[in-house]
Design a protein around this motif. Structure first.
Motif, PDB file in Angstrom:
ATOM      1  N   GLU A 197       7.294   6.724  -8.337  1.00 34.24           N
ATOM      2  CA  GLU A 197       8.337   7.408  -8.711  1.00 34.24           C
ATOM      3  C   GLU A 197       8.929   8.306  -7.284  1.00 34.24           C
ATOM      4  OE1 GLU A 197       8.238   9.410 -12.629  1.00 34.24           O
ATOM      5  OE2 GLU A 197       6.157   8.873 -12.704  1.00 34.24           O
ATOM      6  N   LEU A 198       8.134   8.862  -6.534  1.00 30.06           N
ATOM      7  CA  LEU A 198       8.430   9.637  -5.483  1.00 30.06           C
ATOM      8  C   LEU A 198       9.328   8.672  -4.494  1.00 30.06           C
ATOM      9  CD1 LEU A 198       8.406  12.301  -3.804  1.00 30.06           C
ATOM     10  CD2 LEU A 198       6.240  11.646  -3.076  1.00 30.06           C
ATOM     11  N   PHE A 199       8.723   7.485  -4.535  1.00 32.57           N
ATOM     12  CA  PHE A 199       9.362   6.726  -3.124  1.00 32.57           C
ATOM     13  C   PHE A 199      10.633   6.268  -3.679  1.00 32.57           C
ATOM     14  CE2 PHE A 199       4.984   5.805  -1.549  1.00 32.57           C
ATOM     15  CZ  PHE A 199       5.130   6.816  -0.327  1.00 32.57           C
ATOM     16  N   ARG A 200      11.181   6.469  -5.032  1.00 35.35           N
ATOM     17  CA  ARG A 200      12.292   6.059  -5.188  1.00 35.35           C
ATOM     18  C   ARG A 200      13.578   7.036  -4.746  1.00 35.35           C
ATOM     19  NH1 ARG A 200      12.832   5.000 -11.661  1.00 35.35           N
ATOM     20  NH2 ARG A 200      15.017   4.646 -11.140  1.00 35.35           N
ATOM     21  N   ILE A 201      12.918   8.296  -4.440  1.00 38.92           N
ATOM     22  CA  ILE A 201      13.915   9.284  -4.015  1.00 38.92           C
ATOM     23  C   ILE A 201      13.777   9.421  -2.436  1.00 38.92           C
ATOM     24  CG2 ILE A 201      14.379  11.825  -4.197  1.00 38.92           C
ATOM     25  CD1 ILE A 201      13.105  11.535  -6.978  1.00 38.92           C
ATOM     26  N   VAL A 202      12.483   9.245  -1.891  1.00 37.51           N
ATOM     27  CA  VAL A 202      12.081   9.512  -0.575  1.00 37.51           C
ATOM     28  C   VAL A 202      11.673   8.501   0.352  1.00 37.51           C
ATOM     29  CG1 VAL A 202      11.923  12.222  -1.145  1.00 37.51           C
ATOM     30  CG2 VAL A 202       9.912  10.655  -0.787  1.00 37.51           C
ATOM     31  N   THR A 203      11.661   8.295   1.487  1.00 39.58           N
ATOM     32  CA  THR A 203      11.040   7.289   2.229  1.00 39.58           C
ATOM     33  C   THR A 203       9.365   7.608   2.475  1.00 39.58           C
ATOM     34  OG1 THR A 203      11.407   8.107   4.410  1.00 39.58           O
ATOM     35  CG2 THR A 203      13.131   6.881   3.214  1.00 39.58           C
ATOM     36  N   SER A 204       8.738   6.634   2.967  1.00 34.96           N
ATOM     37  CA  SER A 204       7.238   6.914   3.396  1.00 34.96           C
ATOM     38  C   SER A 204       7.293   7.802   4.615  1.00 34.96           C
ATOM     39  CB  SER A 204       6.694   5.746   3.743  1.00 34.96           C
ATOM     40  OG  SER A 204       7.178   5.248   4.697  1.00 34.96           O
ATOM     41  N   TYR A 205       8.358   7.953   5.414  1.00 31.69           N
ATOM     42  CA  TYR A 205       8.252   9.062   6.330  1.00 31.69           C
ATOM     43  C   TYR A 205       8.459  10.250   5.995  1.00 31.69           C
ATOM     44  CZ  TYR A 205       9.816  11.188  10.667  1.00 31.69           C
ATOM     45  OH  TYR A 205      10.203  12.601  11.677  1.00 31.69           O
ATOM     46  N   ASP A 206       9.329  10.646   5.040  1.00 30.56           N
ATOM     47  CA  ASP A 206       9.866  11.730   4.384  1.00 30.56           C
ATOM     48  C   ASP A 206       8.393  12.166   3.640  1.00 30.56           C
ATOM     49  OD1 ASP A 206      12.464  11.853   5.057  1.00 30.56           O
ATOM     50  OD2 ASP A 206      12.940  10.470   3.107  1.00 30.56           O
ATOM     51  N   TYR A 207       7.691  11.463   3.237  1.00 29.70           N
ATOM     52  CA  TYR A 207       6.235  11.697   2.368  1.00 29.70           C
ATOM     53  C   TYR A 207       5.312  12.224   3.285  1.00 29.70           C
ATOM     54  CZ  TYR A 207       2.014  11.226  -0.140  1.00 29.70           C
ATOM     55  OH  TYR A 207       0.580  11.461  -0.679  1.00 29.70           O
ATOM     56  N   GLN A 208       5.241  11.561   4.529  1.00 28.82           N
ATOM     57  CA  GLN A 208       4.305  11.863   5.474  1.00 28.82           C
ATOM     58  C   GLN A 208       4.775  13.176   5.968  1.00 28.82           C
ATOM     59  OE1 GLN A 208       4.356   8.859   8.389  1.00 28.82           O
ATOM     60  NE2 GLN A 208       3.490   7.377   7.199  1.00 28.82           N
ATOM     61  N   GLU A 209       6.034  13.683   6.134  1.00 32.25           N
ATOM     62  CA  GLU A 209       6.394  15.036   6.619  1.00 32.25           C
ATOM     63  C   GLU A 209       6.118  16.050   5.413  1.00 32.25           C
ATOM     64  OE1 GLU A 209      10.475  15.222   7.587  1.00 32.25           O
ATOM     65  OE2 GLU A 209      10.357  17.181   8.482  1.00 32.25           O
TER      66      GLU A 209
END
Length: 236
Positions: A197-209
């Motif tokens: 669900e989170l990756f529908r809004i952000v990218t994996s790079y955003d998630y790492q940040e």
């Protein structure tokens, strides 16, 4: 008669050393008892009573006190706090909140960022769109959008409002309905389906940040129970 008296006196004198010897033998016995008792008591506190073993309770032992302190300090309020309840759809939203959400969705679907200006003007105050100063809200959204027309930001707004939400600070002046729920949810506790669900809004790079900061730092929407749009903003 005189001989009898003399003999009696002599007999008495003969028995006196035996009596004295018997008395002298009892004194050392009493001293031995006193000395043995004194050895059981600490030096310098001979008058202190010796407690009975039955009088010592388990709670009075040092080990019990140490264990109690360890249990008291091992609790972590953050770990004990329950996770926010994630909800979906609109059935549990107050009507004013539903109206504001629908107005934002319709404006975003129009493809014209100017439609959002009308929605923003529905508030008594301009909602927070940035943590810095802005002069025109629509121009700010255009600049923040990768395409320069605000359409990327409108697409993000749609994804955010279609995600799960949480109700925070119920009954308080800061009461709010927040989209997406990730803004109020510990990242470390997200399950694999929630990460999708989170990756529908952000990218994996955003998630790492976000993992570096330890919290969700992308766009979120906050609407008060009276339908006031308080913010559509990204950041911590």
């Amino acid at each position: 008669m005189i001989r009898s008296a003399v003999f009696l006196s002599a007999a008495l004198l003969a028995t006196m050393p035996c009596a004295l010897a018997a008395q002298e033998k009892t004194v050392p016995t009493e001293r031995i008892v006193i000395d043995e008792l004194s050895k059981e008591q600490p030096a310098g506190d001979s008058a202190a009573p010796v407690p009975s073993p039955d009088a010592v309770t388990p709670d009075a032992t040092p080990e019990a006190g140490v264990e109690g302190d360890a249990d008291a300090t091992s609790e972590d309020p953050k770990q004990a706090a329950p996770l926010p309840e994630v909800r979906y759809g609109t059935a549990e939203l107050p009507e004013p909140v539903q109206r504001m959400r629908e107005a934002l969705i319709e404006a975003a679907k129009s493809g014209n960022v100017e439609e959002l200006r009308t929605v923003f003007e529905m508030n008594e105050l301009m909602p927070t769109l940035s943590f810095g100063d802005i002069t025109d809200p629509i121009e700010h959204l255009k600049k923040a959008s990768g395409d320069g027309e605000g359409r990327e930001v409108m697409a993000i707004l749609l994804e955010v409002l279609e995600a799960g939400w949480v109700h925070v600070d119920a009954g308080k002046p800061s009461e709010m309905y927040v989209w997406p729920y990730f803004a109020q949810y510990p990242l470390a506790d997200l399950t694999p389906p929630q990460l999708v669900e989170l990756f529908r809004i952000v990218t994996s790079y955003d998630y790492q940040e976000m993992q570096t900061y330890g919290t969700y730092i992308f766009y979120r929407v906050g609407i008060g129970p009276d339908g006031t749009l308080h913010y559509f903003v990204a950041g911590d």
